[in-house]
Design an enzyme around this catalytic site. Structure first.
Site, mmCIF file in Angstrom:
data_model
loop_
_atom_site.group_PDB
_atom_site.id
_atom_site.type_symbol
_atom_site.label_atom_id
_atom_site.label_comp_id
_atom_site.label_asym_id
_atom_site.label_seq_id
_atom_site.Cartn_x
_atom_site.Cartn_y
_atom_site.Cartn_z
ATOM 1 N N GLY A 63 34.404 21.239 47.264
ATOM 2 C CA GLY A 63 34.357 20.156 46.278
ATOM 3 C C GLY A 63 33.043 19.419 46.413
ATOM 4 O O GLY A 63 32.424 19.461 47.475
ATOM 5 N N CYS A 122 34.602 24.827 53.235
ATOM 6 C CA CYS A 122 33.581 23.827 52.917
ATOM 7 C C CYS A 122 34.174 22.419 52.922
ATOM 8 O O CYS A 122 34.571 21.922 53.956
ATOM 9 C CB CYS A 122 32.928 24.204 51.584
ATOM 10 S SG CYS A 122 31.513 23.198 51.212
ATOM 11 N N TYR A 123 34.306 21.777 51.772
ATOM 12 C CA TYR A 123 34.944 20.456 51.713
ATOM 13 C C TYR A 123 36.331 20.525 52.361
ATOM 14 O O TYR A 123 36.782 19.573 52.995
ATOM 15 C CB TYR A 123 35.050 20.034 50.249
ATOM 16 C CG TYR A 123 35.712 18.698 50.001
ATOM 17 C CD1 TYR A 123 35.016 17.516 50.191
ATOM 18 C CD2 TYR A 123 37.035 18.624 49.564
ATOM 19 C CE1 TYR A 123 35.616 16.290 49.958
ATOM 20 C CE2 TYR A 123 37.650 17.399 49.319
ATOM 21 C CZ TYR A 123 36.932 16.233 49.520
ATOM 22 O OH TYR A 123 37.539 15.032 49.287
ATOM 23 N N HIS A 149 30.911 29.547 52.266
ATOM 24 C CA HIS A 149 31.760 30.014 51.158
ATOM 25 C C HIS A 149 32.026 31.524 51.230
ATOM 26 O O HIS A 149 31.166 32.310 50.864
ATOM 27 C CB HIS A 149 31.095 29.694 49.820
ATOM 28 C CG HIS A 149 31.109 28.239 49.504
ATOM 29 N ND1 HIS A 149 32.155 27.625 48.856
ATOM 30 C CD2 HIS A 149 30.221 27.254 49.784
ATOM 31 C CE1 HIS A 149 31.909 26.340 48.739
ATOM 32 N NE2 HIS A 149 30.746 26.087 49.291
ATOM 33 N N GLU A 203 33.926 33.175 49.342
ATOM 34 C CA GLU A 203 34.279 33.711 48.017
ATOM 35 C C GLU A 203 33.069 34.178 47.216
ATOM 36 O O GLU A 203 33.231 34.853 46.209
ATOM 37 C CB GLU A 203 35.088 32.676 47.222
ATOM 38 C CG GLU A 203 34.333 31.430 46.757
ATOM 39 C CD GLU A 203 34.249 30.331 47.819
ATOM 40 O OE1 GLU A 203 34.352 30.645 49.017
ATOM 41 O OE2 GLU A 203 34.045 29.165 47.439
ATOM 42 N N SER A 253 44.026 39.676 16.627
ATOM 43 C CA SER A 253 42.667 39.450 16.139
ATOM 44 C C SER A 253 41.791 40.675 16.363
ATOM 45 O O SER A 253 40.698 40.772 15.831
ATOM 46 C CB SER A 253 42.059 38.254 16.873
ATOM 47 O OG SER A 253 41.760 38.618 18.209
ATOM 48 N N GLY A 254 42.263 41.594 17.175
ATOM 49 C CA GLY A 254 41.434 42.737 17.528
ATOM 50 C C GLY A 254 40.700 42.495 18.841
ATOM 51 O O GLY A 254 40.142 43.407 19.429
ATOM 52 N N GLY A 255 40.706 41.238 19.320
ATOM 53 C CA GLY A 255 40.071 40.909 20.602
ATOM 54 C C GLY A 255 40.917 41.392 21.773
ATOM 55 O O GLY A 255 42.060 41.824 21.588
ATOM 56 N N VAL A 256 40.356 41.295 22.973
ATOM 57 C CA VAL A 256 41.014 41.834 24.163
ATOM 58 C C VAL A 256 42.378 41.171 24.402
ATOM 59 O O VAL A 256 43.383 41.861 24.600
ATOM 60 C CB VAL A 256 40.129 41.630 25.424
ATOM 61 C CG1 VAL A 256 40.794 42.226 26.651
ATOM 62 C CG2 VAL A 256 38.750 42.230 25.208
ATOM 63 N N ASP A 257 42.418 39.846 24.363
ATOM 64 C CA ASP A 257 43.624 39.138 24.770
ATOM 65 C C ASP A 257 44.813 39.425 23.854
ATOM 66 O O ASP A 257 45.895 39.766 24.324
ATOM 67 C CB ASP A 257 43.379 37.620 24.823
ATOM 68 C CG ASP A 257 42.158 37.291 25.660
ATOM 69 O OD1 ASP A 257 41.701 38.181 26.415
ATOM 70 O OD2 ASP A 257 41.641 36.170 25.547
ATOM 71 N N SER A 258 44.589 39.301 22.547
ATOM 72 C CA SER A 258 45.736 39.521 21.653
ATOM 73 C C SER A 258 46.106 41.000 21.634
ATOM 74 O O SER A 258 47.278 41.350 21.458
ATOM 75 C CB SER A 258 45.463 38.988 20.242
ATOM 76 O OG SER A 258 44.453 39.707 19.599
ATOM 77 N N SER A 259 45.128 41.884 21.840
ATOM 78 C CA SER A 259 45.437 43.323 21.867
ATOM 79 C C SER A 259 46.332 43.664 23.046
ATOM 80 O O SER A 259 47.311 44.404 22.910
ATOM 81 C CB SER A 259 44.151 44.149 21.981
ATOM 82 O OG SER A 259 43.329 43.904 20.880
ATOM 83 N N LYS A 264 40.847 37.174 33.186
ATOM 84 C CA LYS A 264 40.378 38.164 32.212
ATOM 85 C C LYS A 264 40.284 39.580 32.798
ATOM 86 O O LYS A 264 40.675 40.549 32.159
ATOM 87 C CB LYS A 264 39.005 37.730 31.688
ATOM 88 C CG LYS A 264 38.513 38.502 30.505
ATOM 89 C CD LYS A 264 39.045 37.888 29.250
ATOM 90 C CE LYS A 264 38.483 38.484 28.002
ATOM 91 N NZ LYS A 264 38.881 37.678 26.834
#
Ligand code: XMP
Length: 512
Positions: free
Chosen positions: A54, A81-82, A168, A170, A222-228, A368
């Site tokens: 943070g 870290c924090y 860190h 990550e 919509s044809g996008g990744v998420d809705s597909s 994603k």
């Protein structure tokens, strides 16, 4: 529910990265607000807690502090870290406030591997970014790693299963950082690697079936990744109880509608309704050239067409949505969530209540990259799963000035050439976005023996990881040349092609 690791978010921009790294180790992680009561974590049966970094000092007036009871839950804790400074602060160590930040690469020397550094080399390159630092160990702790600047770069209390690291793990710059996280998960928390795509799909299918019962689900595609991916997953779970609506707003790229019809209608045999609304959109956009005005008209018309379509389908109980995890995290991150910065378009937010629909969001737990893996597992083709982002208002904001059918045709044809070349050269999948922009400027040229007076097409290709910043992509010259000459040769109405060499900031990715 799989075993969960809680990541308490103290405002680091890297909080989501920590959560993703945990999931890459096939362990489920969830981001919690820093002040989440310990009782809630106990109720959720978390198997381990990670305190994120943070930007604050633990001594700052507004410093985010956790519920101190988290240290009495009997659950392993890793402070990063924090997070390690919080451990010093709450467990009776000492933390020194420093105005200067230690920033950049350092070298960690592992003094005692213990469980955290098991199987790792004795020296490791690590990434630091902190102001305050621990100067006295809390009782029960010992140092297990040092850096040039700190005798307490890594600490452990093996009895209580508390670990703290100043750097860190990550970020990529930290050598074997993911192994440290995995050691904490498997070696300290003792969780199993149960978070796999297959496991997710099986559980999601069961959950959807239980939630939907015999009901009906509507989904805007919509044809996008998420809705597909949402469509494919819902279809796997409930088959014919799913109806998808695809709105052709006349601002799509070449072949887009046909591809959607082929994939969902023919291949998956989904009950697909296509709304042919191109003419309506064009009529409403006539003479409009101001970008936000265009967006508003397109957004409003979309909602109207979509709503009408849903009503015509008849009674349904659920509205499916491709909401992802970053959209639902109650983030305290300074700098914000990239998703929230993307100009919204398909704002159907008010619809579910108005139509008395319950929301069903099967991807709400996923990042994603996990959504893409689910898409692959469900058999969606590469060009859908790895599709570049495409704005809701489509070509409407890639055609400068007022929109006409003729200009749209020119832009669509030019863009098709660019996409073809990007895909066949393999660059389509290497860049963030690649597209053409239509400039309503006529310039002089020659074609054969004739003098021409035609429009200009700009090529915009950018590299980015989150759309917040972007750099123009350095495509090979021969590829640019091929794209340019194909566009001027094959697309009537274009006399000149220019390349956009601006980065974001100060330019945005889209031109409008
Ligand atoms: P800018 O142009 O702001 O774009 O650098 C950042 C990202 O957002 C996308 N974008 C949009 N997406 N509706 C959308 O759904 C919009 O109105 C819109 N405007 C920009 C853009 O393609 C890029 O990925």
């Amino acid at each position: 529910m799989p075993q969960t690791i809680a990541v308490l978010d103290f405002g680091s921009q890297l909080t989501q990265v920590i959560a993703r790294r945990i999931r890459e180790c096939q362990v489920y992680s969830k981001i919690y607000h820093y002040a989440t009561p310990a009782a809630k974590l106990r109720e959720d049966n978390v198997a381990g807690i990670i305190l994120s970094g943070g930007p604050q000092s633990v001594y700052a007036k507004q410093a985010p502090h956790p519920d101190p009871e988290i240290f009495t839950l009997g659950v392993p804790v890793l402070g990063i870290c924090y997070g390690v400074q919080l451990m010093g602060y709450f467990l009776s160590g000492e933390v020194e406030h420093s105005k200067a930040r230690e920033y950049g690469l350092g070298q960690l020397t592992v003094k005692k591997p213990g469980r955290l550094f098991a199987g790792l080399p004795k020296t490791l390159r690590v990434w630091n970014s902190h102001g305050d630092k621990l100067t006295k160990l809390p009782p029960g702790f010992r140092s297990i790693g040092t850096t040039e600047n700190s005798p307490f770069a890594a600490i452990e209390d093996a009895q209580r299963h508390f670990y703290g690291i100043q750097f860190h793990p990550e970020v990529f710059h930290t050598e074997r950082g993911v192994d440290m996280i995995r050691n904490f998960l498997l070696g300290v928390c003792g969780v199993k690697q149960e978070w796999t795509t297959r496991e997710f799909v099986d559980q999601a299918v069961e959950k959807i079936r239980a939630q939907v019962g015999k009901g009906r689900v509507l989904l805007g595609l919509s044809g996008g990744v998420d809705s597909s991916v949402a469509a494919a997953l819902l279809h796997k779970a409930i088959g014919k109880q799913l109806t998808c609506v695809f709105v052709d707003n006349g601002l799509l790229r070449k072949g887009e509608r046909a591809a959607v019809e082929k994939l969902y209608g023919d291949h998956f045999q989904i009950d697909l309704r296509v709304e042919d609304a191109g003419k309506l959109f064009l009529r409403r956009l006539k003479g409009v050239s101001e970008p936000e005005q265009k967006r508003k008209i397109i957004g409003r018309t979309f909602v109207e067409v979509f709503e009408k379509s849903l009503k015509s389908i008849g009674h349904a109980e659920f509205l499916g949505q491709g909401t992802l995890y970053p959209d639902v995290i109650e983030s305290v991150s300074i700098g914000g969530n990239p998703a929230s910065l993307i100009k919204t378009h398909h704002n159907v937010g008010g619809l579910p209540a108005k139509m008395k629909l319950k929301l069903i969001e099967p991807l709400r737990e996923l990042f994603k990259d996990e959504v893409r893996r689910v898409g692959e597992a469900l058999g969606l083709p590469r060009e859908v799963v790895w599709r570049q982002p495409f704005p809701g208002p489509g070509l409407g904001v890639r055609l400068m000035g007022d929109i006409t059918a003729d200009k749209l045709e020119i832009l669509r044809n030019a863009d098709a050439v660019l996409q073809e070349e990007m895909i066949s050269s393999g660059y389509y999948y290497k860049v963030w976005q690649s597209f053409c922009v239509f400039l309503p400027v006529r310039t002089v040229g020659v074609f054969g023996d004739e003098r021409t007076y035609d429009y200009v097409i700009a090529i915009r290709v950018v590299e980015s990881t989150d759309a917040m910043t972007a750099d123009w992509a350095k495509l090979p010259h021969d590829l640019i040349q091929k794209i340019s000459s194909r566009i001027t040769n094959e697309v009537r109405g274009v006399g000149r092609v220019v390349l956009d060499v601006s980065s974001k900031p100060p330019a945005t990715i889209e031109w409008e």
